[in-house]
Enzyme design. Structure first.
Site, PDB file in Angstrom:
ATOM      1  N   CYS A  82       0.751  -1.140   0.058  1.00  0.00           N
ATOM      2  CA  CYS A  82      -0.137   0.037   0.075  1.00  0.00           C
ATOM      3  C   CYS A  82       0.675   1.367   0.062  1.00  0.00           C
ATOM      4  CB  CYS A  82      -1.007  -0.176   1.079  1.00  0.00           C
ATOM      5  SG  CYS A  82      -0.192  -0.424   2.830  1.00  0.00           S
ATOM      6  N   HIS A 137      -1.968   6.517   4.937  1.00  0.00           N
ATOM      7  CA  HIS A 137      -0.856   5.485   4.935  1.00  0.00           C
ATOM      8  C   HIS A 137       0.510   6.132   4.171  1.00  0.00           C
ATOM      9  CE1 HIS A 137       0.355   1.054   5.821  1.00  0.00           C
ATOM     10  NE2 HIS A 137       0.604   2.014   6.893  1.00  0.00           N
TER      11      HIS A 137
END
Length: 157
Positions: A82, A137
């Protein structure tokens, strides 16, 4: 090196904008510019959305977007995880060029320099309003932030 980054970002933006040029008139904002929505998910497979053939789960809202927008049938990722993948999408820079573009802990500082050219900054220069909903993130603040205070820099910087 800086020229390569700008060129990659400009090419990505050109693909998105030209892909939107076939939208029907009702999908264009009052400013005459097409809406641009990037849906970016972790762990979603090609066949997990009914617009792409999934039969076990129905995704009518995603299907409606796909039927009225652009469907990608040949996708590639800059990374299998990610944080590096998001970093590459936003900056146009391969994540392996930034040693900090790896899966980050929740206490990590922001890994995209606030002076870095990004897709949202390029869109803002063209008069777009940008935003993010969901998982970021990519770090926040300068690391080890106090969650009871204003956290900066972050996605809006």
């Amino acid at each position: 090196m800086r020229f390569e980054k700008c060129l990659i970002l400009m090419l990505m933006l050109a693909v998105v904008i030209t892909s939107c040029s076939s939208y029907k008139k009702q999908n264009v904002t009052n400013s005459g510019k097409p809406n641009i929505v990037i849906i970016y998910l972790d762990d979603l497979g090609y066949g997990d959305v009914s617009a792409y053939g999934a039969t076990e789960i129905q995704t009518p809202n995603i299907d409606r977007l796909a039927n009225n927008g652009v469907m990608f049938t040949d996708g590639h990722a800059s990374s299998a995880t990610c944080t590096p993948s998001r970093y590459a999408l936003l900056t146009g820079v391969y994540p392996w060029r930034n040693k900090d573009a790896k899966i980050l802990p929740g206490t990590a500082p922001l890994i995209i320099d606030t002076a870095q050219v990004t897709i949202p900054k390029m869109l803002k220069k063209q008069g777009y309003h940008t935003g993010i909903v969901g998982k970021w993130h990519l770090g926040l603040g300068r690391g080890q932030v106090n969650w009871n205070e204003h956290v900066s820099p972050g996605p809006t910087k």
